[in-house]
Design a protein around this motif. Structure first.
Motif, PDB file in Angstrom:
ATOM      1  N   LEU A 112      -3.626  -5.738   6.668  1.00  0.00           N
ATOM      2  CA  LEU A 112      -3.737  -4.738   5.735  1.00  0.00           C
ATOM      3  C   LEU A 112      -2.383  -4.457   4.831  1.00  0.00           C
ATOM      4  O   LEU A 112      -2.737  -4.652   3.615  1.00  0.00           O
ATOM      5  CB  LEU A 112      -4.382  -3.293   6.031  1.00  0.00           C
ATOM      6  N   SER A 113      -1.545  -4.261   5.374  1.00  0.00           N
ATOM      7  CA  SER A 113      -0.423  -4.080   4.793  1.00  0.00           C
ATOM      8  C   SER A 113       0.175  -5.493   3.945  1.00  0.00           C
ATOM      9  O   SER A 113       0.379  -5.406   2.744  1.00  0.00           O
ATOM     10  CB  SER A 113       0.770  -3.795   5.781  1.00  0.00           C
ATOM     11  N   ALA A 114      -0.123  -6.818   4.466  1.00  0.00           N
ATOM     12  CA  ALA A 114      -0.063  -7.799   3.576  1.00  0.00           C
ATOM     13  C   ALA A 114      -0.944  -8.104   2.548  1.00  0.00           C
ATOM     14  O   ALA A 114      -0.359  -8.504   1.446  1.00  0.00           O
ATOM     15  CB  ALA A 114      -0.204  -9.320   4.590  1.00  0.00           C
ATOM     16  N   LEU A 115      -2.193  -7.537   2.639  1.00  0.00           N
ATOM     17  CA  LEU A 115      -3.339  -7.668   1.635  1.00  0.00           C
ATOM     18  C   LEU A 115      -2.934  -6.715   0.345  1.00  0.00           C
ATOM     19  O   LEU A 115      -3.076  -7.222  -0.613  1.00  0.00           O
ATOM     20  CB  LEU A 115      -4.553  -7.259   2.275  1.00  0.00           C
ATOM     21  N   LEU A 116      -2.575  -5.743   0.728  1.00  0.00           N
ATOM     22  CA  LEU A 116      -2.222  -4.547  -0.314  1.00  0.00           C
ATOM     23  C   LEU A 116      -0.821  -5.104  -1.143  1.00  0.00           C
ATOM     24  O   LEU A 116      -0.845  -5.045  -2.399  1.00  0.00           O
ATOM     25  CB  LEU A 116      -1.579  -3.158   0.425  1.00  0.00           C
ATOM     26  N   ALA A 117       0.190  -5.729  -0.331  1.00  0.00           N
ATOM     27  CA  ALA A 117       1.443  -6.216  -0.969  1.00  0.00           C
ATOM     28  C   ALA A 117       1.060  -7.501  -1.970  1.00  0.00           C
ATOM     29  O   ALA A 117       1.655  -7.485  -2.825  1.00  0.00           O
ATOM     30  CB  ALA A 117       2.125  -6.617   0.054  1.00  0.00           C
ATOM     31  N   GLU A 118       0.043  -8.336  -1.411  1.00  0.00           N
ATOM     32  CA  GLU A 118      -0.521  -9.348  -2.510  1.00  0.00           C
ATOM     33  C   GLU A 118      -1.369  -8.633  -3.614  1.00  0.00           C
ATOM     34  O   GLU A 118      -1.697  -9.411  -4.377  1.00  0.00           O
ATOM     35  CB  GLU A 118      -1.553 -10.138  -1.655  1.00  0.00           C
ATOM     36  N   GLY A 119      -1.503  -7.292  -3.690  1.00  0.00           N
ATOM     37  CA  GLY A 119      -2.122  -6.658  -4.992  1.00  0.00           C
ATOM     38  C   GLY A 119      -3.426  -6.526  -4.801  1.00  0.00           C
ATOM     39  O   GLY A 119      -4.218  -6.149  -5.598  1.00  0.00           O
ATOM     40  N   HIS A 120      -4.096  -6.653  -3.424  1.00  0.00           N
ATOM     41  CA  HIS A 120      -5.586  -6.478  -3.256  1.00  0.00           C
ATOM     42  C   HIS A 120      -5.685  -4.658  -3.630  1.00  0.00           C
ATOM     43  O   HIS A 120      -5.119  -3.985  -3.161  1.00  0.00           O
ATOM     44  CB  HIS A 120      -6.052  -6.746  -2.012  1.00  0.00           C
ATOM     45  N   ARG A 121      -7.047  -4.703  -4.293  1.00  0.00           N
ATOM     46  CA  ARG A 121      -7.412  -2.991  -4.179  1.00  0.00           C
ATOM     47  C   ARG A 121      -8.577  -2.914  -3.392  1.00  0.00           C
ATOM     48  O   ARG A 121      -9.338  -3.559  -3.010  1.00  0.00           O
ATOM     49  CB  ARG A 121      -7.863  -2.850  -5.671  1.00  0.00           C
ATOM     50  N   GLN A 162      -0.393   1.823   0.920  1.00  0.00           N
ATOM     51  CA  GLN A 162       0.599   1.314   2.149  1.00  0.00           C
ATOM     52  C   GLN A 162       0.784   2.523   2.907  1.00  0.00           C
ATOM     53  O   GLN A 162       0.632   2.514   4.074  1.00  0.00           O
ATOM     54  CB  GLN A 162       1.913   0.775   1.472  1.00  0.00           C
ATOM     55  N   ALA A 163       0.895   3.811   2.358  1.00  0.00           N
ATOM     56  CA  ALA A 163       1.244   4.848   3.151  1.00  0.00           C
ATOM     57  C   ALA A 163       0.323   5.489   3.982  1.00  0.00           C
ATOM     58  O   ALA A 163       0.229   5.998   4.961  1.00  0.00           O
ATOM     59  CB  ALA A 163       1.876   6.021   2.203  1.00  0.00           C
ATOM     60  N   ASP A 164      -0.993   4.882   3.838  1.00  0.00           N
ATOM     61  CA  ASP A 164      -2.327   5.324   4.406  1.00  0.00           C
ATOM     62  C   ASP A 164      -2.566   4.602   5.649  1.00  0.00           C
ATOM     63  O   ASP A 164      -3.241   5.060   6.571  1.00  0.00           O
ATOM     64  CB  ASP A 164      -3.436   5.315   3.479  1.00  0.00           C
ATOM     65  N   VAL A 170     -11.377  -2.517  10.317  1.00  0.00           N
ATOM     66  CA  VAL A 170     -12.016  -4.043   9.611  1.00  0.00           C
ATOM     67  C   VAL A 170     -12.723  -3.855   8.075  1.00  0.00           C
ATOM     68  O   VAL A 170     -12.431  -4.680   7.589  1.00  0.00           O
ATOM     69  CB  VAL A 170     -12.813  -4.485  10.934  1.00  0.00           C
ATOM     70  N   PRO A 171     -13.444  -2.903   7.991  1.00  0.00           N
ATOM     71  CA  PRO A 171     -14.109  -2.779   6.595  1.00  0.00           C
ATOM     72  C   PRO A 171     -13.010  -2.824   5.606  1.00  0.00           C
ATOM     73  O   PRO A 171     -13.326  -3.235   4.393  1.00  0.00           O
ATOM     74  CB  PRO A 171     -14.914  -1.416   6.595  1.00  0.00           C
ATOM     75  N   LEU A 172     -11.771  -2.220   5.860  1.00  0.00           N
ATOM     76  CA  LEU A 172     -10.760  -2.088   4.699  1.00  0.00           C
ATOM     77  C   LEU A 172     -10.327  -3.649   4.329  1.00  0.00           C
ATOM     78  O   LEU A 172     -10.070  -4.143   3.164  1.00  0.00           O
ATOM     79  CB  LEU A 172      -9.599  -1.371   5.208  1.00  0.00           C
ATOM     80  N   ILE A 173     -10.012  -4.392   5.541  1.00  0.00           N
ATOM     81  CA  ILE A 173      -9.619  -5.846   5.424  1.00  0.00           C
ATOM     82  C   ILE A 173     -11.098  -6.528   4.605  1.00  0.00           C
ATOM     83  O   ILE A 173     -10.646  -7.348   3.678  1.00  0.00           O
ATOM     84  CB  ILE A 173      -9.719  -6.461   6.640  1.00  0.00           C
ATOM     85  N   ALA A 174     -12.269  -6.344   5.051  1.00  0.00           N
ATOM     86  CA  ALA A 174     -13.335  -6.923   4.301  1.00  0.00           C
ATOM     87  C   ALA A 174     -13.354  -6.787   2.961  1.00  0.00           C
ATOM     88  O   ALA A 174     -13.730  -7.388   1.877  1.00  0.00           O
ATOM     89  CB  ALA A 174     -14.634  -6.640   5.030  1.00  0.00           C
ATOM     90  N   SER A 175     -12.892  -5.528   2.736  1.00  0.00           N
ATOM     91  CA  SER A 175     -13.185  -4.722   1.284  1.00  0.00           C
ATOM     92  C   SER A 175     -12.098  -5.766   0.171  1.00  0.00           C
ATOM     93  O   SER A 175     -12.482  -6.222  -0.552  1.00  0.00           O
ATOM     94  CB  SER A 175     -12.564  -3.341   1.270  1.00  0.00           C
ATOM     95  N   ALA A 176     -10.827  -5.868   0.850  1.00  0.00           N
ATOM     96  CA  ALA A 176      -9.974  -6.554   0.159  1.00  0.00           C
ATOM     97  C   ALA A 176     -10.482  -7.980  -0.086  1.00  0.00           C
ATOM     98  O   ALA A 176     -10.119  -8.295  -1.306  1.00  0.00           O
ATOM     99  CB  ALA A 176      -8.513  -6.478   0.898  1.00  0.00           C
ATOM    100  N   LEU A 177     -11.080  -8.803   0.731  1.00  0.00           N
ATOM    101  CA  LEU A 177     -11.494  -9.952   0.497  1.00  0.00           C
ATOM    102  C   LEU A 177     -12.853 -10.026  -0.042  1.00  0.00           C
ATOM    103  O   LEU A 177     -12.983 -11.185  -0.855  1.00  0.00           O
ATOM    104  CB  LEU A 177     -11.714 -10.758   1.948  1.00  0.00           C
ATOM    105  N   CYS A 236      -2.960  -5.684  14.505  1.00  0.00           N
ATOM    106  CA  CYS A 236      -3.276  -6.819  13.767  1.00  0.00           C
ATOM    107  C   CYS A 236      -3.794  -6.263  12.500  1.00  0.00           C
ATOM    108  O   CYS A 236      -3.463  -6.871  11.171  1.00  0.00           O
ATOM    109  CB  CYS A 236      -4.263  -7.827  14.294  1.00  0.00           C
ATOM    110  N   ALA A 237      -4.873  -5.507  12.665  1.00  0.00           N
ATOM    111  CA  ALA A 237      -5.258  -4.905  11.560  1.00  0.00           C
ATOM    112  C   ALA A 237      -4.263  -4.119  10.482  1.00  0.00           C
ATOM    113  O   ALA A 237      -4.364  -4.151   9.245  1.00  0.00           O
ATOM    114  CB  ALA A 237      -6.471  -3.910  11.785  1.00  0.00           C
ATOM    115  N   VAL A 238      -3.489  -3.470  11.067  1.00  0.00           N
ATOM    116  CA  VAL A 238      -2.308  -2.822  10.217  1.00  0.00           C
ATOM    117  C   VAL A 238      -1.335  -3.884   9.578  1.00  0.00           C
ATOM    118  O   VAL A 238      -1.258  -3.847   8.525  1.00  0.00           O
ATOM    119  CB  VAL A 238      -1.376  -2.093  11.438  1.00  0.00           C
ATOM    120  N   ILE A 239      -1.002  -4.836  10.359  1.00  0.00           N
ATOM    121  CA  ILE A 239       0.084  -5.763   9.529  1.00  0.00           C
ATOM    122  C   ILE A 239      -0.650  -6.725   8.429  1.00  0.00           C
ATOM    123  O   ILE A 239      -0.393  -7.029   7.247  1.00  0.00           O
ATOM    124  CB  ILE A 239       0.915  -6.825  10.374  1.00  0.00           C
TER     125      ILE A 239
END
Lengths: 362, 512
Positions: free
Chosen positions: A35-44, A7-9, A111-118, A30-33
């Motif tokens: 990503l923050s939600a995805l990490l909070a859901e436990g995605h690595r 989250q801190a990154d 964007v790749p960080l979001i795609a990575s979580a998914l 939008c990428a920030v919010i």
């Protein structure tokens, strides 16, 4: 070095991506919010060094292409990323190992960080531009003869379009037309890369560079301390030159849309003085002139930042009266080859002059 | 036509009676905990000053910070259900996602995402699903929530889907009050949706507040119609304000700027409103405050709608001064100025004391500041100057000197010669400029959307006509309408010469 996104990154990476966007690349909010939600859901979200890639697999280039304004209404969905990556996976002659950002500058850097979580795929710490540029074929992979094919374009509506045969430049034109039909925004996966191609051609370490930049300008108090931290971080960690070439107030800002790009110039003047700097932009800041002489040019990154917070400003956010500093960050070596300069140097944007590296004539 | 303007601030409730553009009388009274009493007191004071003709006023226009304070304080808000027409797009980033936790906990009820919304070129993302919306409306009715906000992708461009959803709500749960994002906000789905959600969360407060305002007018023996001032410097009938309380958020600084325009007879320039704690700087363009272009945060929520571009500086009449070493503010003695400041026999040194010591103002007893030396005065003068000059420069939109109009109770703090300023204009009634601004009672209409496949001229004509229709519907006299703002933003990467046009017109209140 490989690491897991925390989250801190997120906020530092967003600031850094905007700085590396050289005024373009779209809004990161939008990428920030998301990503923050995805990490909070436990995605690595693992970030890996290109050196750790297995030789037998592929890495693919990911990012959105189209009009940034669209992503402020039709927000990231996620299914379009998964569909495109799945479609690409089915066409590769080997396993898909990782994702890499087409452009680290602006929204596409995240964007790749979001795609990575998914998708569970790691993201290579690096990208194809080292900054932001107007066209998708302005990537280092193209400069080195890698084909963008197959190119997969998807929309949130579930459309999957694959370009099987075309030159990189034709694929870009076809991709733009498809993106227009998809609502002026498409998610693109292209440039399947072997591990040795990622290592040889990608601009390395730009995700961690964005994070370092974001931390340097976000943490210390006071403008000078931030500037010192930025200079020091870039020089010591990366041996990258950064220079403040000007500070003053925006005294003029002219813009118009021509050939699908937001073009114009910004003039910055020293309070009560006669010195002024002119920066030309075409979505991204491209060229800076002081008193008619060139002082900085593409592909070096020209960043216009708030004078106090050092928060980078995008070209569409520049307004008369803003108190700003102009920083120039040396372009990565991959953009300074003769072939790359032919595509993204001053002449490629219609200026009758050569690239002036920061630090060269100073 | 006689009109009364009232500005209900945190400390004072100011009232002004205007006949045309002439200020007949003005008063300043303390704000009370309950709105009715404060307004009755102010109206009574105005009647006493101006005589019984006050009662012939046709309109009472109130500027209030009630609604924005409720959001900032997270109090008196009602729950809101969210309906977003977007599928299959935008579902990963749902409504309320970027709200501060405490405010979200206070307001959020069920969130429903449904097919619908538009592409940037006006095509449907997906057809509107009537059956699904009817189901959602029944569930909202069953949940007992008093209000709902409806948003849709690119609804500033086409609002048909939002309106279809609103009709279903009206039919199946008429007791639930609904706010539409396309009526309030601009391009930028999350920020526009936030405006609609905040608006819906204020419905109950808006109803009780406006009922109280009406009661105060009736108790004061007036037969006037009630209007509320809105963010752009114009006014809206109370019935419309009840539907759109978010449009009243920034009425304080806006009213001062409008009042400054009238009192100085100027339509362009910089206005500085010096209050007790802060100074607001804003630019007047065609007699109205220039609007903010980007995101404005309200109570920690990002919004994108009609808000004035205001720079707030920590300089007011009550701003505290430290002497060793010299420091200005940022804290203020606020409403305790008349007891705590040196010139009023108190022990705190304030900006007002410095102005009295420098001979710039005659307030209270100068004996209290006889010991203030020249070095301190010049440090104060230098700090105030650079603060204001910096602020003015960053609010300008082009090079060149501009006039500054000084208003507010602390206007005397503004030096007469500032760099970048052609002249500083001091005006009569400067301390009640906000109430004067409220009483000006202009009505406006605005359009902000994307136009494609049209010449610039045709798009501009279409936008202007829409804006005029909206103004007339809000009560403006058609003959008096003037275009006050045009913004033309060509859109990059989009075919068909797409451009976002924002056109605003304003005119006089039509005779009943």
């Amino acid at each position: 070095m490989s690491w897991l996104l925390s989250q801190a990154d997120i906020a530092p990476i967003a600031r850094g991506c905007t700085m590396l966007g050289s005024g373009g690349g779209g809004d990161t909010y939008c990428a920030v919010i998301l990503l923050s939600a995805l990490l909070a859901e436990g995605h690595r979200i693992p970030i890996i060094d290109a050196d750790t890639l297995d030789d037998d697999g592929f890495t693919v280039n990911v990012g959105y292409m189209g009009a940034p304004v669209v992503l402020s209404e039709k927000l990231f969905e996620g299914s379009e990323m998964v569909a495109a990556i799945d479609a690409m996976r089915g066409r590769l002659k080997g396993p898909l190992r990782a994702l890499i950002s087409a452009e680290i500058g602006g929204m596409n850097g995240m964007v790749p960080l979001i795609a990575s979580a998914l998708t569970g795929l790691p993201v290579v710490d690096g990208d194809g531009m080292g900054r932001a540029f107007p066209r998708a074929d302005h990537v280092t992979f193209a400069f080195n003869g890698v084909s963008c094919l197959p190119t997969v374009l998807t929309s949130e509506a579930g459309d999957v379009v694959t370009i099987e045969r075309a030159s990189n430049a034709r694929a870009e034109d076809i991709g733009r037309a498809v993106a227009t039909l998809m609502g002026s925004m498409a998610f693109a996966v292209d440039y399947p890369l072997k591990a040795n191609e990622v290592r040889a051609y990608a601009v390395p370490g730009t995700l961690s560079l964005a994070r370092s930049i974001g931390r340097a300008i976000g943490e210390p108090a006071g403008a000078q301390a931030r500037l010192d931290a930025l200079t020091c971080t870039l020089r010591q960690e990366r041996d990258i030159t950064v220079a403040q070439i000007f500070a003053g107030r925006v005294s003029e800002c002219e813009r118009a849309t021509r050939e699908g790009f937001d073009r114009g110039h910004v003039e910055i003047r020293v309070a009560g003085g006669s010195r002024s700097l002119r920066i030309d932009f075409q979505n991204e800041f491209l060229m800076a002139f002081e008193g008619g002489s060139l002082v900085a040019s593409t592909p070096d990154i020209i960043a216009v930042v708030d004078a106090d917070t050092l928060a980078p400003l995008t070209s569409d956010a520049i307004r008369y009266g803003q108190n700003v500093r102009v920083l120039v960050i040396e372009a990565p070596a991959q953009l300074r080859t003769p072939v790359a300069l032919d595509r993204v140097g001053p002449r490629a944007f219609g200026y009758p002059c050569d690239y002036l590296p920061i630090g060269a004539g100073r | 036509m006689m009109r009364i303007g009232l500005d209900v601030g945190g400390t004072n409730t100011d009232a002004a009676l205007l006949d045309g553009t002439r200020v007949v009388a003005a008063v300043k009274t303390p704000t009370t905990a309950d709105a009715t009493t404060g307004i009755c007191n102010a109206l009574a004071a105005l009647v006493e000053r101006a005589g019984p003709e006050t009662r012939s006023a046709r309109a009472v226009v109130i500027g209030t910070t009630h609604f924005v304070n409720a959001v900032v304080e997270r109090e008196r808000l009602n729950r809101v259900a969210a309906v977003r027409l977007c599928l299959p797009a935008s579902s990963s980033i749902p409504p309320f996602i970027d709200w501060p936790d405490d405010l979200r906990n206070e307001v959020r009820a069920d969130v429903h995402l449904l097919p619908g919304g538009y592409e940037v070129d006006g095509r449907e993302i997906a057809p509107f699903d009537k059956a699904a919306m009817e189901d959602v409306a029944r569930r909202i009715a069953d949940s007992g929530v008093p209000a709902a906000a409806i948003s849709g992708v690119f609804s500033p461009l086409r609002s048909d889907h939002e309106r279809a959803a609103a009709e279903i709500m009206e039919r199946l749960c008429p007791q639930v009050r609904v706010s539409l994002s396309s009526d309030l906000g601009r391009t930028g789905l999350l920020e526009r949706e936030n405006v609609a959600l905040l608006n819906a969360s204020l419905f109950e407060l808006a109803r009780t507040t406006i009922t109280a305002f009406r009661a105060a007018i009736a108790q004061s023996g007036l037969a006037a119609e009630l209007f509320l001032t809105q963010n752009d410097g114009t006014v809206m009938p109370a019935e419309l304000a009840e539907q759109a309380p978010v449009l009243c958020f920034s009425s304080g600084p806006t009213n001062s700027m409008r009042g400054a325009a009238l009192l100085s007879g100027r339509s362009d320039g910089m206005v500085i409103d010096v209050g007790g704690t802060t100074s607001d700087i804003g630019m007047l363009v065609n007699g109205f405050p220039r609007e903010a272009n980007g995101v404005v945060e309200v109570g920690g929520v990002r919004t994108l709608f009609r808000m004035p571009d205001i720079l707030c500086l920590g300089l007011g009449g009550g701003t505290r001064i430290r002497t060793d070493p010299f420091r200005l503010g940022p804290d203020s003695v606020g409403y305790r100025l008349t007891s705590d400041a040196r010139v009023f026999g108190g022990r705190q040194l304030t900006a007002t004391d410095m102005a009295v010591a420098a001979g710039r103002a005659r307030i209270g007893d100068a004996v209290g500041v006889a010991d203030i030396g020249g070095a301190l005065l010049s440090a104060f003068d230098g700090t105030v100057r650079s603060m204001l000059e910096d602020g003015i420069e960053s609010m300008k939109t082009r090079a060149g000197d501009l006039p500054v109009i000084a208003v507010g109770g602390g206007a005397f703090l503004i030096p007469e010669d500032l760099a970048g300023v052609s002249e500083v204009v001091f005006v009569e009634h400067h301390d009640v400029a906000n109430a004067v601004g409220a009483a000006m009672a202009q009505i406006c209409g605005e359009v902000d959307r994307v136009f494609t496949d049209m010449t610039r001229e045709a798009a501009l004509a279409a936008a202007t006509e829409e804006a005029r229709d909206r103004a007339v519907a809000a009560g403006a006299c058609a003959q008096s309408l003037k275009t006050v703002d045009v913004e033309d933003l060509p859109l990059a990467y989009m075919p068909g010469g797409a451009r976002r046009l924002r056109v605003r017109v304003a005119g006089e209140l039509a005779d009943a």
